[in-house]
Design an enzyme around this catalytic site. Structure first.
Site, PDB file in Angstrom:
ATOM      1  N   SER A 102       0.829  -1.195   0.000  1.00  0.00           N
ATOM      2  CA  SER A 102       0.000   0.000   0.000  1.00  0.00           C
ATOM      3  C   SER A 102       0.874   1.259   0.000  1.00  0.00           C
ATOM      4  O   SER A 102       1.608   1.494  -0.956  1.00  0.00           O
ATOM      5  CB  SER A 102      -0.959  -0.055   1.201  1.00  0.00           C
ATOM      6  OG  SER A 102      -1.952   0.937   1.107  1.00  0.00           O
ATOM      7  N   ASP A 152     -10.459  -3.769  -5.324  1.00  0.00           N
ATOM      8  CA  ASP A 152      -9.766  -2.898  -4.385  1.00  0.00           C
ATOM      9  C   ASP A 152     -10.420  -1.506  -4.387  1.00  0.00           C
ATOM     10  O   ASP A 152     -10.387  -0.817  -5.404  1.00  0.00           O
ATOM     11  CB  ASP A 152      -8.286  -2.790  -4.772  1.00  0.00           C
ATOM     12  CG  ASP A 152      -7.431  -2.131  -3.713  1.00  0.00           C
ATOM     13  OD1 ASP A 152      -7.964  -1.297  -2.965  1.00  0.00           O
ATOM     14  OD2 ASP A 152      -6.230  -2.444  -3.644  1.00  0.00           O
ATOM     15  N   HIS A 183      -8.219  -4.594  -0.853  1.00  0.00           N
ATOM     16  CA  HIS A 183      -6.920  -3.960  -0.606  1.00  0.00           C
ATOM     17  C   HIS A 183      -6.046  -4.762   0.359  1.00  0.00           C
ATOM     18  O   HIS A 183      -4.904  -4.407   0.598  1.00  0.00           O
ATOM     19  CB  HIS A 183      -7.144  -2.543  -0.066  1.00  0.00           C
ATOM     20  CG  HIS A 183      -5.937  -1.654  -0.178  1.00  0.00           C
ATOM     21  ND1 HIS A 183      -5.405  -1.259  -1.401  1.00  0.00           N
ATOM     22  CD2 HIS A 183      -5.139  -1.097   0.768  1.00  0.00           C
ATOM     23  CE1 HIS A 183      -4.350  -0.491  -1.190  1.00  0.00           C
ATOM     24  NE2 HIS A 183      -4.158  -0.379   0.115  1.00  0.00           N
TER      25      HIS A 183
END
Length: 203
Positions: A102, A152, A183
């Site tokens: 991320s 996501d 995610h």
């Protein structure tokens, strides 16, 4: 920068640079690094920016909207820190492979976008395009793995596709894994990252 360094048993293995997601710490990805290559040295870094008390590697204006000037500054800061760590711990600066999730994946991608020799490879989990309208360096020697979720909500699929196109356009070898997930970091994508890593760096 706050960090952990652990010397590995195989001096020929790359150094794994671990870059956590928003709200994480330098301990978050240690287990994944151990799984991917238990013999590699590890340099795991905590982001220098706080967002509502949560560590990050650079500021953002809103979710999915990056503070580009801070991103550039923090990317340079991280690159310089890796240079210093290589001197301090005596590892080969040219043999660093990032594992980022991320926000950590985004600054790893930014390292690739800004510095030709910052990383020999990167395993990017749920990354976005860090910034646009920039000429990328020659990445012909870079090996990149990307994992993306088709559902996501933070990183739309087109972001992953665009990032792959930009990296490949600069010469990088890119493997993109799609999963029917969101995610979150999944076990199956970590298993795929391990296979990619072994094929890329352990032959």
């Amino acid at each position: 920068m706050k960090h952990i360094y652990e010397a590995g048993s195989d001096p020929a293995a790359p150094v794994l640079l671990l870059l956590h997601g928003t709200g994480g710490t330098e301990r978050d990805l240690l287990g994944i690094a151990q799984y991917i290559d238990s013999s590699a040295s590890i340099l795991s870094v905590r982001g220098n920016v706080l967002e509502n008390g949560m560590p990050r590697f650079f500021r953002r204006i809103a979710e999915g909207v990056f503070d580009i000037e801070d991103l550039k500054f923090r990317t340079a800061e991280l690159n310089e820190f890796i240079d210093q760590a290589a001197e301090q711990y005596g590892f080969d600066r040219k043999r660093v492979v990032a594992i980022g999730y991320s926000n950590g994946a985004n600054i790893a991608a930014s390292l690739l976008f800004h510095y030709q020799d910052a990383l020999m490879g990167a395993s990017l989990h749920h990354p976005m395009v860090p910034l646009r309208d920039i000429a990328l360096p020659d990445l012909n020697s870079a090996q990149v793995f990307m994992a993306a979720g088709k559902n996501d909500p933070i990183c739309p699929p087109q972001e992953s596709e665009e990032l792959r196109e930009l990296l490949e356009g600069a010469g990088a070898s890119v493997e993109l894994l799609w999963e029917n997930s969101g995610h979150q970091l999944t076990r199956s994508e970590v298993e795929a990252a391990k296979k990619w890593y072994e094929a890329s760096f352990k032959q």
